[in-house]
Design a protein around this motif. Structure first.
Motif: not given
Length: 132
Positions: A101-107, A122-130
């Motif tokens: 979680n850094e500068r607007g990007l949450h992975v 196994v899995s990945t999900k992201s929210e926001g933009e760096f």
């Protein structure tokens, strides 16, 4: 491979020359896979601190690693840390819930150590933009 060699640096505006020695500490051994050893290592660098899990073959050959914690220092070489960028949790079934979680990007990712000692995604999900 990480360098443990001391190096010189200076902090503006004083330009006083200081020496920093990177530190590596073994925190412990994890039982994650009967086919390899897993070690928890802390790495203290000038600008940040990280904790990593390394899987190593029974013969001592590094196989894979994953950073499970990382935080920048408030100022270079200070003991005080900023808000962590990477945080993780190891579940009862051995999965690593990895959170960046850094500068607007949450992975958010889930990793599992396979039978060969490699950390697999196994899995990945992201929210926001760096944002810079």
């Amino acid at each position: 491979k990480y360098s443990a060699m001391p190096f010189n640096y200076s902090i503006y505006p004083s330009n006083e020359e200081l020496t920093y020695i990177p530190k590596f500490s073994a925190i412990g051994k994890l039982e994650m896979n009967p086919n390899c050893y897993c070690f928890l290592l802390r790495r203290d660098q000038l600008e940040y601190v990280s904790i990593e899990i390394w899987s190593v073959s029974r013969e001592g050959v590094p196989l894979s690693h994953i950073c499970v914690f990382s935080a920048d220092r408030v100022t270079d070489a200070s003991k005080e840390l900023e808000t962590p960028i990477v945080q993780s949790e190891i579940t009862e079934n051995g999965e690593i819930l990895w959170d960046y979680n850094e500068r607007g990007l949450h992975v958010m990712q889930v990793y599992r150590l396979n039978d060969s000692g490699i950390f697999e995604l196994v899995s990945t999900k992201s929210e926001g933009e760096f944002s810079y």
